[in-house]
Enzyme design. Structure first.
Site, PDB file in Angstrom:
ATOM      1  N   HIS A   1      47.205  49.257  63.907  1.00 59.05           N
ATOM      2  CA  HIS A   1      46.497  50.193  64.799  1.00 59.05           C
ATOM      3  C   HIS A   1      45.450  49.469  65.658  1.00 59.05           C
ATOM      4  O   HIS A   1      44.243  49.701  65.517  1.00 59.05           O
ATOM      5  CB  HIS A   1      45.849  51.339  64.004  1.00 59.05           C
TER       6      HIS A   1
ATOM      7  N   ARG B   1      50.463  58.062  67.735  1.00 59.50           N
ATOM      8  CA  ARG B   1      50.030  58.465  66.400  1.00 59.50           C
ATOM      9  C   ARG B   1      51.233  58.390  65.468  1.00 59.50           C
ATOM     10  O   ARG B   1      52.347  58.779  65.857  1.00 59.50           O
ATOM     11  CB  ARG B   1      49.512  59.918  66.417  1.00 59.50           C
TER      12      ARG B   1
ATOM     13  N   GLU C   1      47.552  55.541  57.205  1.00 60.96           N
ATOM     14  CA  GLU C   1      46.984  54.215  57.482  1.00 60.96           C
ATOM     15  C   GLU C   1      45.848  53.922  56.509  1.00 60.96           C
ATOM     16  O   GLU C   1      45.070  54.823  56.213  1.00 60.96           O
ATOM     17  CB  GLU C   1      46.494  54.165  58.921  1.00 60.96           C
TER      18      GLU C   1
HETATM   19  C1  DGY Z   1      41.988  56.321  69.641  1.00 61.43           C
HETATM   20  O1  DGY Z   1      40.908  56.060  70.178  1.00 61.43           O
HETATM   21  O2  DGY Z   1      42.353  57.496  69.474  1.00 61.43           O
HETATM   22  C2  DGY Z   1      42.829  55.147  69.227  1.00 61.43           C
HETATM   23  O3  DGY Z   1      43.925  55.497  68.497  1.00 61.43           O
HETATM   24  C3  DGY Z   1      42.004  54.087  68.538  1.00 61.43           C
HETATM   25  O4  DGY Z   1      41.301  53.382  69.485  1.00 61.43           O
END
Ligand code: DGY
Length: 331
Positions: free
Chosen positions: A288, A240, A269
């Site tokens: 991402h 993250r 983002e």
């Molecule tokens: C999640 O699922 O938490 C990812 O960051 C995106 O697929």
């Protein structure tokens, strides 16, 4: 009892959507953009379940707008920082996730970033395309750094961190890890060595982050952490954005306190087009896409649909996918 009503905030790959439509009346946001806040508030009204994405904030206002019949928030994600779980629990709403289905795909992408940083893959591609490859072979063209024999420091040795460690072992790397608890199985099977965070930062050639976002992990990588890293080391982040203080990272990159970074996630983002990161040569930036393979995103869809249907059929979803099992006690 009539068919249950479900809101799905975005299309996703695989057969999950058709399974869902066979069982429920589905209202789907057909655009590839996220629904606006107002659309969510309007479209969730009267629904028994919702399949939502990371970008959809599921808070008290949304749950209120849904009404008392809402029984499940099924997120198409591993993270759940977009959901007010306490509020959902108090309302008897199950919150489910797609859990660690994305672990191997995310580990693949982590390794892609690591290799891209180490061996100047993106810069090499840019050079060839731009017609800047003027002399054939050169002894000093785009010199990178060895991956084999280097030390990888993994912060967070859960399913994704362990999958990264497995790959690192195949590449002949030395593995250090830091985790809330020691992982003796990985120490034994992967030769990973436990290190405290300072040791890990100061001894690693690549530092890769695989923690979930919480108050303990928010900005664990700040200026003081970056100053502990080797000047030749790379930071890789596919977890993250908020676990890294991005402003400090930019300063560290500009001042060459670290060699570079491979980033798939950002504090905000999409990353602003004017972010200084976009101007830097020593970073590789991705939008991402850690879990973005057809197979993994399809399996995530299957799981999100299965979790939702189980709740609507009166069952308790598998604990692996369930965030708030305590809902069962007062249902
Ligand atoms: C999640 O699922 O938490 C990812 O960051 C995106 O697929």
């Amino acid at each position: 009892m009539g068919r249950k009503k479900v809101y799905v905030t975005r299309k996703f790959p695989g057969d999950g959507m058709s399974t869902l439509s066979r069982h429920c009346d589905v209202l789907l946001n057909k655009k590839s953009d996220p629904p606006s806040r107002n659309e969510i508030l309007r479209n969730i009204a009267g629904k028994h379940g919702v399949v939502c994405m990371l970008s959809d904030r599921m808070d008290k206002e949304v749950m209120e707008a849904a009404g008392a019949q809402l029984k499940v928030i099924s997120s198409y994600s591993t993270g759940f920082e977009h959901i007010d779980v306490k509020e959902a629990t108090a309302r008897g709403i199950y919150v489910t996730l797609t859990s660690d289905i994305l672990a191997e795909a995310t580990a693949d992408l982590t390794f892609s970033l690591l290799l891209a940083c180490a061996r100047n893959l993106v810069e090499g591609d840019r050079m060839v395309r731009a017609g800047r490859w003027n002399v054939g072979w050169k002894p000093d063209l785009l010199l990178g750094t060895d991956v084999h024999g280097a030390t990888l420091g993994i912060i967070g040795l859960g399913r994704i961190g362990s999958a990264v460690a497995k790959r690192a072992r195949g590449f002949g790397m030395n593995i250090l890890y830091n985790n809330r608890n020691r992982n003796l199985q990985s120490e034994h099977e992967l030769g990973a060595k436990y290190a405290d965070l300072d040791q890990l930062l100061s001894q690693s050639d690549f530092v890769s982050i695989h923690v979930s976002l919480n108050e303990e992990t928010r900005e664990i990588i700040d200026m003081s952490a970056l100053q502990k890293m080797k000047r030749t080391a790379f930071l890789i982040n596919t977890s993250r954005g908020q676990v890294v203080n991005e402003r400090d990272l930019i300063v560290a990159l500009k001042n060459k306190l670290v060699a570079g970074a491979g980033l798939d996630v950002f504090q905000k983002e999409p990353l602003s087009k004017t972010s200084p990161l976009t101007k830097m040569q020593n970073v590789v930036l991705l939008p991402h896409i850690g879990s973005a393979s057809i197979q993994t995103r399809s399996r995530m869809g299957d799981a999100a649909v299965r979790n939702l249907l189980e709740v609507l059929e009166g069952k308790k979803p598998d604990g692996r996918f369930l965030v708030n099992p305590e809902v069962a006690e007062f249902r």
